[in-house]
Design an enzyme around this catalytic site. Structure first.
Site, PDB file in Angstrom:
ATOM      1  N   TYR A   1       0.800  -1.214   0.092  1.00  0.00           N
ATOM      2  CA  TYR A   1      -0.130   0.102  -0.025  1.00  0.00           C
ATOM      3  C   TYR A   1       0.933   1.046  -0.040  1.00  0.00           C
ATOM      4  O   TYR A   1       0.566   2.262   0.827  1.00  0.00           O
ATOM      5  CB  TYR A   1      -0.854  -0.013   1.012  1.00  0.00           C
ATOM      6  CG  TYR A   1      -1.885  -1.287   1.582  1.00  0.00           C
ATOM      7  CD1 TYR A   1      -2.268  -1.897   0.126  1.00  0.00           C
ATOM      8  CD2 TYR A   1      -2.650  -1.332   2.559  1.00  0.00           C
ATOM      9  CE1 TYR A   1      -3.060  -2.950   0.227  1.00  0.00           C
ATOM     10  CE2 TYR A   1      -3.615  -2.270   2.571  1.00  0.00           C
ATOM     11  CZ  TYR A   1      -3.869  -3.181   1.264  1.00  0.00           C
ATOM     12  OH  TYR A   1      -4.559  -4.273   1.356  1.00  0.00           O
TER      13      TYR A   1
ATOM     14  N   HIS B   1      -0.283 -11.931   2.027  1.00  0.00           N
ATOM     15  CA  HIS B   1      -1.223 -10.943   1.560  1.00  0.00           C
ATOM     16  C   HIS B   1      -1.993 -11.678   0.107  1.00  0.00           C
ATOM     17  O   HIS B   1      -3.022 -11.622   0.115  1.00  0.00           O
ATOM     18  CB  HIS B   1      -0.547  -9.649   0.663  1.00  0.00           C
ATOM     19  CG  HIS B   1      -1.371  -8.391   0.254  1.00  0.00           C
ATOM     20  ND1 HIS B   1      -0.642  -7.146   0.442  1.00  0.00           N
ATOM     21  CD2 HIS B   1      -2.691  -8.511   0.188  1.00  0.00           C
ATOM     22  CE1 HIS B   1      -1.960  -6.470   0.190  1.00  0.00           C
ATOM     23  NE2 HIS B   1      -2.889  -7.252  -0.067  1.00  0.00           N
TER      24      HIS B   1
HETATM   25  N1  LIG Z   1      -6.017  -8.155   1.745  1.00  0.00           N
HETATM   26  C1  LIG Z   1      -6.321  -7.583   0.252  1.00  0.00           C
HETATM   27  O1  LIG Z   1      -5.901  -8.174  -0.694  1.00  0.00           O
HETATM   28  C2  LIG Z   1      -7.008  -6.234   0.321  1.00  0.00           C
HETATM   29  C3  LIG Z   1      -7.687  -5.952  -0.894  1.00  0.00           C
HETATM   30  C4  LIG Z   1      -8.543  -4.749  -0.811  1.00  0.00           C
HETATM   31  C5  LIG Z   1      -8.911  -4.288   0.050  1.00  0.00           C
HETATM   32  N2  LIG Z   1      -8.254  -4.606   1.245  1.00  0.00           N
HETATM   33  C6  LIG Z   1      -8.633  -3.694   2.507  1.00  0.00           C
HETATM   34  O2  LIG Z   1      -9.760  -3.246   2.599  1.00  0.00           O
HETATM   35  C7  LIG Z   1      -9.725  -1.928   2.767  1.00  0.00           C
HETATM   36  C8  LIG Z   1     -11.356  -1.505   2.187  1.00  0.00           C
HETATM   37  O3  LIG Z   1     -11.649  -1.964   0.946  1.00  0.00           O
HETATM   38  P1  LIG Z   1     -12.219  -0.987  -0.180  1.00  0.00           P
HETATM   39  O4  LIG Z   1     -11.830   0.251  -0.125  1.00  0.00           O
HETATM   40  O5  LIG Z   1     -11.842  -1.823  -1.347  1.00  0.00           O
HETATM   41  O6  LIG Z   1     -13.714  -0.965   0.161  1.00  0.00           O
HETATM   42  P2  LIG Z   1     -14.700  -0.452   1.118  1.00  0.00           P
HETATM   43  O7  LIG Z   1     -13.968  -0.027   2.163  1.00  0.00           O
HETATM   44  O8  LIG Z   1     -15.883  -1.415   1.008  1.00  0.00           O
HETATM   45  O9  LIG Z   1     -15.359   1.014   0.070  1.00  0.00           O
HETATM   46  C9  LIG Z   1     -14.531   2.137   0.388  1.00  0.00           C
HETATM   47  C10 LIG Z   1     -15.480   3.132  -0.403  1.00  0.00           C
HETATM   48  O10 LIG Z   1     -16.910   3.181   0.230  1.00  0.00           O
HETATM   49  C11 LIG Z   1     -17.080   4.678   0.605  1.00  0.00           C
HETATM   50  N3  LIG Z   1     -17.638   4.672   2.017  1.00  0.00           N
HETATM   51  C12 LIG Z   1     -17.057   4.379   3.117  1.00  0.00           C
HETATM   52  N4  LIG Z   1     -17.793   4.475   4.057  1.00  0.00           N
HETATM   53  C13 LIG Z   1     -18.832   5.421   3.754  1.00  0.00           C
HETATM   54  C14 LIG Z   1     -19.891   5.775   4.104  1.00  0.00           C
HETATM   55  N5  LIG Z   1     -20.379   5.844   5.530  1.00  0.00           N
HETATM   56  N6  LIG Z   1     -20.789   6.548   3.509  1.00  0.00           N
HETATM   57  C15 LIG Z   1     -20.626   6.641   2.120  1.00  0.00           C
HETATM   58  N7  LIG Z   1     -19.758   6.067   1.395  1.00  0.00           N
HETATM   59  C16 LIG Z   1     -18.530   5.496   2.258  1.00  0.00           C
HETATM   60  C17 LIG Z   1     -15.819   5.397   0.409  1.00  0.00           C
HETATM   61  O11 LIG Z   1     -15.820   6.413  -0.045  1.00  0.00           O
HETATM   62  P3  LIG Z   1     -15.538   7.899   0.920  1.00  0.00           P
HETATM   63  O12 LIG Z   1     -14.045   7.975   0.867  1.00  0.00           O
HETATM   64  O13 LIG Z   1     -16.133   9.209   0.152  1.00  0.00           O
HETATM   65  O14 LIG Z   1     -16.086   7.685   2.387  1.00  0.00           O
HETATM   66  C18 LIG Z   1     -14.944   4.728  -0.569  1.00  0.00           C
HETATM   67  O15 LIG Z   1     -15.288   5.111  -1.762  1.00  0.00           O
HETATM   68  C19 LIG Z   1      -8.826  -1.492   2.017  1.00  0.00           C
HETATM   69  O16 LIG Z   1      -8.642  -0.083   2.575  1.00  0.00           O
HETATM   70  C20 LIG Z   1      -7.628  -2.376   2.518  1.00  0.00           C
HETATM   71  O17 LIG Z   1      -7.022  -1.877   3.766  1.00  0.00           O
HETATM   72  C21 LIG Z   1      -7.443  -5.827   1.356  1.00  0.00           C
END
Ligand SMILES: NC(=O)c1ccc[n+]([C@@H]2O[C@H](COP(=O)([O-])OP(=O)(O)OC[C@H]3O[C@@H](n4cnc5c(N)ncnc54)[C@H](OP(=O)(O)O)[C@@H]3O)[C@@H](O)[C@H]2O)c1
Length: 317
Positions: free
Chosen positions: A90, A148
């Site tokens: 990241y 990962h």
């Molecule tokens: N292990 C792996 O391979 C892997 C892969 C992918 C992700 N991850 C981890 O999972 C984390 C989260 O994943 P992600 O970013 O893909 O998905 P997510 O958290 O489901 O989605 C984030 C999105 O949702 C919006 N959001 C969040 N809270 C909100 C709310 N209360 N109201 C409206 N919109 C909201 C955010 O916009 P705003 O910014 O406008 O709030 C952003 O665009 C990553 O940061 C990472 O740490 C791990």
């Protein structure tokens, strides 16, 4: 600093080694924000460059920082958020996270998860890779260290290394990400310790029932990434979710995250907004009925939004 509110503390999960883990966390994958860095105002750009300059151990080509992360981290504990998910992959997120937490909070007040990258699985020992992460984070140990991706040629050997760094106390728990049942079975065959956590994609459009059930039967905690399905339009426009949301007087994100809690997931959610962070972390003052939990699960259409671990190019992740 008040860390716990409502029944959040009661929702802490217990890993197979007896360690407690918070029920929800903040994901710090900021790579996506960096990609739009050309549109950042000059001040932000300067901030990025300044942070990038001070990073000694990272591969400078992969440094991805934005101004949101430090602000969110500084405010996270007041918003009831004390679990942070980061990774070598990241960009500079480990560095920013470590520095901001150290400056502002005591070590025992937060829980850090980081990950062994695919590059490091190929090029370094697990211990070398974890020591780089610890250096970036300015920590002596991480609370949870994860592989990962189950990179075909390397993940079984990497698991041996994971057991070694756990024995040395460089991490308090070990686990994997993106493992399907066959990966977990392959690890189990030669393992002294079974993974304590499996972090994988899970949200109402992709509920992963079989994998979740396997994990629960085998004492593996499920950590859900992309837990809001990145607020996909199919969720935003869902009539069912709209009705549930107004019934409990909670936002759509709160309803989805609460669903995760009640199906025993630990959701890792990202946001660039403090307002959203407050919303997302404060989901412990209401409970969905069993019927509503079922209704949300029924939105599943097996729609994966991220990479498929059985069909992806590990070199590019
Ligand atoms: N292990 C792996 O391979 C892997 C892969 C992918 C992700 N991850 C981890 O999972 C984390 C989260 O994943 P992600 O970013 O893909 O998905 P997510 O958290 O489901 O989605 C984030 C999105 O949702 C919006 N959001 C969040 N809270 C909100 C709310 N209360 N109201 C409206 N919109 C909201 C955010 O916009 P705003 O910014 O406008 O709030 C952003 O665009 C990553 O940061 C990472 O740490 C791990």
């Amino acid at each position: 600093m008040q860390r716990y509110k409502g029944t959040r503390e009661l929702n802490y999960r217990v890993l197979s080694n007896g360690n407690k883990i918070p029920p929800i966390g903040y994901g710090t994958d900021i790579a996506k924000t960096w990609r739009s860095a050309n549109s950042f105002p000059t001040k932000t750009y300067m901030f990025i460059k300044q942070y990038a300059k001070s990073i000694k151990n990272s591969d400078k080509r992969s440094i991805k920082i934005d101004k949101t992360l430090p602000r969110i981290i500084r405010n996270a504990p007041q918003c009831n958020c004390n679990l942070f998910d980061t990774a070598r992959a990241y960009g500079g997120s480990e560095y920013v996270l470590g520095r901001e937490l150290k400056k502002n909070f005591s070590r025992d007040s937060y829980y850090i998860v980081t990950k062994l990258s695919n590059f490091d699985q190929r090029e370094r020992t697990v211990e070398e890779a974890l020591r780089i992460s610890l250096d970036e984070l300015a920590l002596d140990y991480v609370d949870l260290y994860l592989i990962h991706w189950p990179q075909t040629e390397t993940y079984i050997k990497s698991w041996k290394g994971m057991e070694e760094v756990y024995a040395k106390g460089l991490c308090k728990a070990i686990g994997v990400c993106n493992c399907n049942i066959h990966h977990l079975e392959a690890i189990k065959k030669g393992a002294l310790i079974n993974p304590m956590v499996n972090q994988f994609e899970c949200h109402p459009l992709f509920t992963q029932e079989k994998l979740r059930e396997y994990c629960h039967i085998n004492g593996i905690q499920v950590m859900a990434y992309t837990p809001t399905g990145r607020m996909d339009f199919r969720l935003k426009r869902s009539k069912k979710l709209e009705i549930i949301s107004s019934k409990y007087n909670k936002s759509l994100a709160q309803i989805i995250l609460r669903w995760h809690i009640q199906i025993n997931n630990i959701p890792i959610v990202n946001t660039t907004s403090l307002e959203h962070l407050i919303d997302n972390m404060n989901i412990f003052d209401f409970e969905l009925s069993a019927e509503d939990v079922k209704l949300i699960s029924s939105l599943n259409v097996n729609s994966r939004l991220r990479y498929d671990p059985d069909n992806c190019d590990f070199d590019r992740l």
